[in-house]
Design a protein around this motif. Sequence first.
Motif, PDB file in Angstrom:
ATOM      1  N   ARG A 140      -2.408   5.205  54.332  1.00 39.53           N
ATOM      2  CA  ARG A 140      -3.119   6.449  54.643  1.00 39.53           C
ATOM      3  C   ARG A 140      -4.522   6.125  55.119  1.00 39.53           C
ATOM      4  O   ARG A 140      -5.244   5.350  54.477  1.00 39.53           O
ATOM      5  N   THR A 141      -4.902   6.707  56.228  1.00 43.26           N
ATOM      6  CA  THR A 141      -6.272   6.570  56.711  1.00 43.26           C
ATOM      7  C   THR A 141      -6.817   7.956  57.027  1.00 43.26           C
ATOM      8  O   THR A 141      -6.111   8.794  57.610  1.00 43.26           O
ATOM      9  N   ARG A 168      -6.057   3.663  52.409  1.00 44.46           N
ATOM     10  CA  ARG A 168      -5.291   3.307  51.214  1.00 44.46           C
ATOM     11  C   ARG A 168      -3.958   2.695  51.626  1.00 44.46           C
ATOM     12  O   ARG A 168      -3.252   3.226  52.483  1.00 44.46           O
ATOM     13  N   PHE A 169      -3.631   1.580  50.988  1.00 46.22           N
ATOM     14  CA  PHE A 169      -2.370   0.888  51.267  1.00 46.22           C
ATOM     15  C   PHE A 169      -1.658   0.606  49.945  1.00 46.22           C
ATOM     16  O   PHE A 169      -2.279   0.109  48.996  1.00 46.22           O
ATOM     17  N   ILE A 170      -0.362   0.928  49.879  1.00 44.22           N
ATOM     18  CA  ILE A 170       0.457   0.678  48.693  1.00 44.22           C
ATOM     19  C   ILE A 170       1.781   0.076  49.134  1.00 44.22           C
ATOM     20  O   ILE A 170       2.410   0.568  50.084  1.00 44.22           O
ATOM     21  N   LEU A 192      -7.624   0.056  48.274  1.00 45.42           N
ATOM     22  CA  LEU A 192      -8.335   1.230  48.772  1.00 45.42           C
ATOM     23  C   LEU A 192      -9.743   0.846  49.205  1.00 45.42           C
ATOM     24  O   LEU A 192     -10.408   0.047  48.540  1.00 45.42           O
ATOM     25  N   THR A 193     -10.177   1.401  50.329  1.00 46.58           N
ATOM     26  CA  THR A 193     -11.567   1.257  50.766  1.00 46.58           C
ATOM     27  C   THR A 193     -12.093   2.633  51.154  1.00 46.58           C
ATOM     28  O   THR A 193     -11.341   3.477  51.653  1.00 46.58           O
ATOM     29  N   ASP A 204     -17.644   0.381  51.769  1.00 47.33           N
ATOM     30  CA  ASP A 204     -18.699   0.458  50.758  1.00 47.33           C
ATOM     31  C   ASP A 204     -18.125   0.423  49.342  1.00 47.33           C
ATOM     32  O   ASP A 204     -18.701  -0.189  48.452  1.00 47.33           O
ATOM     33  N   PHE A 205     -16.985   1.090  49.133  1.00 49.42           N
ATOM     34  CA  PHE A 205     -16.322   1.028  47.832  1.00 49.42           C
ATOM     35  C   PHE A 205     -14.921   0.472  48.028  1.00 49.42           C
ATOM     36  O   PHE A 205     -14.202   0.876  48.941  1.00 49.42           O
ATOM     37  N   LYS A 206     -14.558  -0.447  47.162  1.00 43.75           N
ATOM     38  CA  LYS A 206     -13.241  -1.085  47.241  1.00 43.75           C
ATOM     39  C   LYS A 206     -12.585  -1.058  45.870  1.00 43.75           C
ATOM     40  O   LYS A 206     -13.247  -1.260  44.846  1.00 43.75           O
TER      41      LYS A 206
END
Length: 674
Positions: A140-141, A168-170, A192-193, A204-206
């Motif tokens: 998801r982007t 987000r990648f799962i 997730l980023t 910025d957040f991972k």
Amino acid sequence: MIKLLLCVSALQVQLVAQESSSRDSIPRSDPEAQLERVLEEATQDAEDSQLIDLLSQLSEQPLDLNTASAEELTQIPEISPMLALEIVSFRQNRPFRAVDELLLLENVTPDLLQRVRPFLSVSVRSEPPLEFPIRGGSFRTRSVEDLQNRKGFTDGTFLGSPLKLYNRFIARSRPFDVSDHFQKLAFEVGLLTEKDAGERSLTDFKAGYVDVNLSSSRVIVGDFAVETGEGMVFWRSIGFSKGSNVISGIRKRGSGIRPYLSTDENMYLRGIAAQHSLGTVQMTVLYSEKPLNGSVDGQGVVTGLYSTGLFRSASEEQRRGSFRERLLGGILSAEVLSGLQVRTSGYSAEFSRPVSLSSDAQRFGRNTSAGGVDIAYTGRHFSLFAEAAMDENRTFAGVGGLLYQPRQDVSMSLLMRSYPAGFLSFHGFGFGESSGPPQNESGFYVGAKLRIAPWWIMSTYVDQFIFPRHSTNLRLRSGGHDLFTLSDFRLGRKTSLQLQMKWKEKETSTTVVDASGRLQRVLTPRKQENYRITLDFNPSITFRWRSRVEMAFVSQGGAKPAETGLLVFQDVRIIPISRLLMNARVIMFDTDSFESRVYEFENDLPGSFSNPALFDKGMRWYVMMRYEVAMWMDISAKYSHTIKDRARTISSGASEILGDVDNRLSFQLDILFR
């Protein structure tokens, strides 16, 4: 415009009153509508919160009725511990062949089935063996951008671009055998980023994790959350509290350890968590070491936590990672008897700097710890639960309650809580009036849900609460009470009407001038009344019409003038062509100030919801669409537009917008790997 919308809503009521009153069929299920129903009681902009992620995950990966544990089933809103136990007992005789077979259970009605169906599934065939063990996953982007310039971008306060990005990648595997010793191994990987508007880095957040499940063991490496008992020791940083789910909503739905993949940058843990089951006994150990954000004074003491997750300016950057936490904890639970579960949990944490927050009672120093014991017993018609906890200073706190359902159309709940002012639980989140760690509150809650007629369900609760010690904003002992009632009428197979009323009186601290002309802080009762009427018309699966009117009345014991607020909206959702879903809403609002604001919960892009506070006078509208390009790909977009009448500016500080328009464009791409 408001009068026009009211007339349209009144005309709709007259039309649907003529509709057939047949109520013997099961209404169609709508996953997004169920998520909206559950989350609408939030009183904050909950976009991308852990709570939304949890419910979205349940919608994307429904629980299997034939394999989910009773504890997992109670994570679904509306499924009480009694119903979860009934489901587990039913499948011991024969497995479920379809979700609709829930109607065979004593405590499941067609309305309840409609609400829980999006979160449940039934596996009817076994997975074929594959050479490659990857079962599937998703990517998801999302991008969001304000179309108006904010002050922070024009004067150089914000260091980055206005674009907000989310990725987000799962990836998941099928269970497979690797050897005689490690059978039924499955794994999941998540990453997730996120970049907020104004932040410099695209990542910025991972957050990320690797989750490995064996036959009776589980290991999570990376980021994870812990939820145990009633939230006295461990809980995520946001959760259910008082709302329309007046019965099972008062009991926490802890799932132990679970992977963390949310954009909330605060109370998750980072390290390793391992869980192992030996029959009815389950043991969990966890270790975490992660940075925390806060304000540090000249002596190197942390004086405040910074929880917004925004690092757009130099001053905000100074709070990033200003201290660290190292934590070691454990959980031990056992099913002592059928339906009786006992669990103990605890942790010990060390901070890299001494922590002394603004409240006199929140002086953690360099170390903090908490431990607790919770017990729950679930029978056929009732569930008893309680948790007692002790912090490092040997201060005790506790909560206990009862859920009772003597028959299908009657449910009751009762909860008592006592959180002393000196109790410190850094990772807890308790039920109560205050959101956050269980502290400085005691209260008594009673709720009831009654099916008065086949077409009328009424839910109500009363909550009395006391804050025994002064706080930063309130220098005196205070308290209040809260009364809520919701009547849900099914006017026919296609139409429903909701009448909601909420009254709250809560003491607040106000500065007044006494007879001698001196300023004096006194307690004044702040009273707020909210009245809401919502009409839903669903003539087909391709069309939904929703109208709402809400009024708010606020008074503060004569210390300030009384205020009123009004909100009216009209919402239409259609499927004009195959694979295309469109949602549009027009909202009119008129309030005296922010004090009488009205919240308007709205759909957003998949996996994201918002609940903006609307105040002053103006109009808001949005259009959202989702198109299924293929079985494995969706694209979504939303445009929102807010106008405030005669406003020279919107918002304040670095977020200020010159003018009376605030608009935003969002886009999202979802790819499903099968």
